[in-house]
Design a protein around this motif. Structure first.
Motif, mmCIF file in Angstrom:
data_model
loop_
_atom_site.group_PDB
_atom_site.id
_atom_site.type_symbol
_atom_site.label_atom_id
_atom_site.label_comp_id
_atom_site.label_asym_id
_atom_site.label_seq_id
_atom_site.Cartn_x
_atom_site.Cartn_y
_atom_site.Cartn_z
ATOM 1 N N PRO A 125 -34.660 -24.906 6.967
ATOM 2 C CA PRO A 125 -35.879 -24.949 6.133
ATOM 3 C C PRO A 125 -35.608 -25.145 4.644
ATOM 4 C CG PRO A 125 -36.041 -23.178 7.739
ATOM 5 C CD PRO A 125 -34.648 -23.716 7.844
ATOM 6 N N ASN A 126 -34.440 -24.698 4.151
ATOM 7 C CA ASN A 126 -34.114 -24.850 2.729
ATOM 8 C C ASN A 126 -33.315 -26.114 2.435
ATOM 9 O OD1 ASN A 126 -35.428 -22.546 1.808
ATOM 10 N ND2 ASN A 126 -33.672 -21.231 2.239
ATOM 11 N N SER A 127 -33.058 -26.923 3.451
ATOM 12 C CA SER A 127 -32.271 -28.138 3.267
ATOM 13 C C SER A 127 -33.069 -29.184 2.494
ATOM 14 C CB SER A 127 -31.863 -28.695 4.627
ATOM 15 O OG SER A 127 -31.226 -29.950 4.480
ATOM 16 N N THR A 128 -32.354 -30.047 1.774
ATOM 17 C CA THR A 128 -33.010 -31.168 1.079
ATOM 18 C C THR A 128 -33.071 -32.400 1.975
ATOM 19 O OG1 THR A 128 -30.879 -31.747 0.092
ATOM 20 C CG2 THR A 128 -32.375 -30.378 -1.227
ATOM 21 N N ASP A 129 -32.534 -32.277 3.194
ATOM 22 C CA ASP A 129 -32.652 -33.332 4.195
ATOM 23 C C ASP A 129 -33.770 -32.982 5.176
ATOM 24 O OD1 ASP A 129 -30.444 -34.510 3.014
ATOM 25 O OD2 ASP A 129 -29.025 -33.611 4.436
ATOM 26 N N VAL A 130 -34.335 -34.005 5.816
ATOM 27 C CA VAL A 130 -35.398 -33.792 6.801
ATOM 28 C C VAL A 130 -34.938 -34.341 8.146
ATOM 29 C CG1 VAL A 130 -37.765 -34.351 7.455
ATOM 30 C CG2 VAL A 130 -37.219 -33.910 5.052
ATOM 31 N N HIS A 131 -34.818 -33.445 9.138
ATOM 32 C CA HIS A 131 -34.492 -33.862 10.506
ATOM 33 C C HIS A 131 -35.564 -33.297 11.423
ATOM 34 C CE1 HIS A 131 -29.906 -34.704 9.907
ATOM 35 N NE2 HIS A 131 -30.637 -35.146 8.899
ATOM 36 N N ILE A 132 -36.353 -34.178 12.017
ATOM 37 C CA ILE A 132 -37.425 -33.761 12.920
ATOM 38 C C ILE A 132 -37.158 -34.390 14.285
ATOM 39 C CG2 ILE A 132 -39.907 -33.878 13.397
ATOM 40 C CD1 ILE A 132 -40.319 -33.937 10.349
ATOM 41 N N SER A 133 -37.016 -33.533 15.303
ATOM 42 C CA SER A 133 -36.725 -34.018 16.653
ATOM 43 C C SER A 133 -37.992 -34.014 17.499
ATOM 44 C CB SER A 133 -35.656 -33.134 17.303
ATOM 45 O OG SER A 133 -36.083 -31.785 17.354
ATOM 46 N N SER A 134 -37.919 -34.683 18.628
ATOM 47 C CA SER A 134 -39.028 -34.757 19.590
ATOM 48 C C SER A 134 -40.327 -35.201 18.926
ATOM 49 C CB SER A 134 -39.233 -33.397 20.277
ATOM 50 O OG SER A 134 -38.051 -32.957 20.886
ATOM 51 N N MET A 135 -40.244 -36.198 18.047
ATOM 52 C CA MET A 135 -41.426 -36.654 17.315
ATOM 53 C C MET A 135 -42.199 -37.691 18.124
ATOM 54 S SD MET A 135 -41.760 -38.161 13.473
ATOM 55 C CE MET A 135 -43.337 -38.787 12.874
ATOM 56 N N SER A 136 -43.506 -37.509 18.202
ATOM 57 C CA SER A 136 -44.392 -38.462 18.863
ATOM 58 C C SER A 136 -45.589 -38.745 17.958
ATOM 59 C CB SER A 136 -44.863 -37.926 20.219
ATOM 60 O OG SER A 136 -43.776 -37.757 21.105
ATOM 61 N N LEU A 137 -46.150 -39.941 18.084
ATOM 62 C CA LEU A 137 -47.284 -40.342 17.255
ATOM 63 C C LEU A 137 -48.208 -41.233 18.080
ATOM 64 C CD1 LEU A 137 -48.736 -40.754 14.488
ATOM 65 C CD2 LEU A 137 -47.115 -42.594 14.021
#
Length: 612
Positions: free
Chosen positions: A77-89
């Protein structure tokens, strides 16, 4: 642990930040919020989220009603990177992304590419509206639309960053009080220094100048600008604020070549997270460190710019096809052996059973998929026949919009024939679109004469052509309405299909199509006019790279003449045989190619920045 020196520096900057964090005076609050709909700037604090609707235009909110996004934050949560898994749209029930991964790392500049209609803009909107779990400390600026008309000047609009400064100061205070995350704290103080009032005016003016605003225009009220120029103001705000995550959807659409070159130079130094949708291979090459390819409802990541992506993808697909062909050969061989010897002697039967087990293991472990190529289009403009030259003669033509306004052109002399292949370049306001309108007859010369062959038919594509579409009609019904003499619906479906609109896209309301798909409808409409001359004013806006290449092929195969206004260097390089520079009330032929002209613009920008 941070050093004592770093702690002292942080404490000193914290005290300076507190001194700046004062209540606003009444006169500063008066009129606040003008033009806020242009911004898509959000962070994770409640105060900003409460006012989110002010920052997202109504169209985006309407789209959000039909959009569903899911995903799980897999980075710290405090990282400056964004990794989002299992993403659907999904949008209107159509699945655009399915169980994929969104990876955005600090310091990287991503080019988001994919065919028209695959969901690139929808993905950017879902990130900008925080429909996926972006960490709260990462602020996002999503450039969605132009600034609203107001009494404020362009310079004032860019410098209105009080809300942004206060948000950053609160975050800096929180981190300083925790006596941790020293690196992140230094980044925040660096940004606060950039927003400091003493430096703000100079920075804002430099950005506006780079985007084509003269000193007089910077002090002009927003209500006096066209939508294209107000879009530039919104872009200037985005560059001025320097958010941690900047989302840009076709930022070059309203820019001339000069401003495109300046923006490329500006963005290539962006230090945080940039996600960029662009149809310009040249622009992607100049800016991006990574490419995200949206294909078959998945996001695939490549290191390097667009050219490196193409090389890597080609190599990967070649290796994939080799593996696929080898596996298929093995499967065919084993199946034939099993069928032939499965019921033979005991020894052969055992070997057949062994091969059957091997085959089952191969299938269970997952077979290599066959490479599926992107859909290729084949645009075409119908044969137009011949007209004896000259088709259009421009004789001693001068033009200005009123008696009190300066001349756009003076004493122009040239001719246009069916073999003309010209690209018009030059700064905004120099008269490129005005020249096309004069040749069309939409404007009349102030002096001189334009003679046209009485049989010539001119097809003009311009930036606002899609606004003429009837959004409640389907592409098929719209085309049948525009061309009532054309009775064969199935034949019309084939014509529309040539422009990449197939199946349900032909019979769904135009309002449900992406911007790029709407442009394809306009091209189908234009081709049906059977013109002798094509006047193309920024034809690449909203088109994907594959469609632009198809358009280039169609122009090169066209029997008639073409005059092109474009900010896409690659398209100009593909189709133009001559380059005319519109500048200083006249037209001058450029005797080198368009890439040499780009280097000429770069050197001018460097000289101007040195002079500043």
């Amino acid at each position: 642990m941070p050093s004592d020196l770093a702690k002292k520096k942080a404490q000193k900057k914290k005290e300076a930040a507190k001194a700046r964090n004062r209540p606003k005076k009444a006169d500063e609050l008066d009129g606040e919020g003008d033009g806020e709909a242009a911004e898509g700037h959000t962070n994770g604090t409640d105060s900003v989220m409460d006012g989110l609707c002010k920052h997202i235009d109504e169209c985006e909110l309407k789209k959000a009603e039909f959009r569903a996004t899911t995903g799980v934050l897999s980075s710290h949560p405090n990282s400056t990177d964004v990794h989002i898994s299992s993403m659907s749209l999904t949008f209107h029930g159509q699945e655009l992304l399915s169980d994929t991964t969104l990876e955005l790392n600090s310091g990287r500049r991503y080019g988001l590419i994919g065919l028209n209609g695959t969901g690139k803009s929808m993905l950017l909107s879902s990130i900008g509206m925080r429909e996926v779990p972006i960490p709260e400390h990462i602020d996002i600026y999503h450039l969605t639309r132009e600034m609203s008309p107001s009494e404020k000047t362009a310079l004032q609009c860019v410098m209105e960053v009080d809300e942004q400064r206060i948000m950053l100061e609160k975050e800096a205070e929180r981190l300083a009080s925790e006596d941790s995350e020293c690196e992140k704290l230094m980044v925040l103080y660096e940004r606060l220094e950039e927003l400091d009032a003493d430096k703000a005016a100079v920075r804002a003016s430099r950005i506006l100048h780079g985007l084509g605003f003269t000193a007089a225009m910077q002090n002009q009220k927003l209500k006096d600008f066209s939508g294209g120029w107000r879009m530039r103001v919104a872009l200037a705000r985005a560059l001025f604020i320097k958010p941690f995550m900047l989302l840009l959807d076709e930022p070059t659409n309203h820019l001339d070549l000069d401003a495109c070159v300046w923006l490329e130079e500006e963005l290539k130094t962006f230090k945080r997270i940039l996600v960029l949708i662009s149809h310009s291979q040249d622009f992607l090459n100049g800016v991006c460190t990574n490419i995200m390819h949206l294909n078959q409802r998945k996001l695939k990541y490549y290191t390097g710019n667009y050219d490196q992506y193409m090389k890597t993808r080609e190599e990967l697909e070649e290796n994939q096809m080799k593996r696929f062909n080898w596996e298929q050969d093995q499967i065919t061989h084993m199946k034939n052996y099993i069928a032939r010897f499965g019921h033979g002697s005991a020894k052969l039967a055992r070997q057949a059973q062994s091969k059957e087990k091997t085959l089952q293991k191969m299938v269970a472990s997952g077979l290599t998929e066959k490479v599926v190529s992107d859909k290729t289009l084949s645009f075409s403009f119908p044969a137009c026949g011949t007209i004896p030259p000259p088709v259009i003669m421009v004789q001693n033509v001068s033009f200005r919009y009123s008696d009190n306004s300066p001349h756009i052109y003076k004493n122009l002399e040239f001719g246009i024939d069916l073999d003309t292949r010209v690209a018009l370049v030059g700064p905004n306001g120099a008269g490129k679109s005005t020249l096309l309108k004069l040749l069309m007859g939409e404007l009349l010369p102030t002096d001189g004469m334009i003679r046209k062959n009485s049989h010539v038919k001119i097809g003009r594509y311009h930036q606002h052509l899609t606004e003429q579409l009837e959004l409640d009609l389907s592409p098929l019904d719209y085309m049948m309405k525009c061309y009532p003499d054309f009775k064969e619906r199935e034949e019309m479906r084939k014509i529309i299909g040539r422009y990449g609109l197939t199946g349900k896209q032909q019979t769904s309301p135009i309002e449900n199509l992406s911007d790029g798909q709407k442009c394809r409808v306009s091209f189908a409409w234009l081709a049906m006019q059977n013109p002798h001359l094509l006047f193309l004013d920024e034809p690449t806006n909203h088109l994907d790279i594959e469609t632009i290449d198809a358009l280039a092929d169609a122009i090169n195969d066209f029997e008639g003449g073409t005059m092109l206004v474009s900010h896409d260097f690659r398209l100009i390089q593909q189709v133009a045989q001559e380059i005319w520079v519109c500048e200083k009330q006249t037209i001058t032929k450029w005797n080198r190619d368009i890439l040499a002209y780009k280097e000429h613009l770069k050197s001018n920008i460097e000289k101007q920045q040195h002079d500043i």
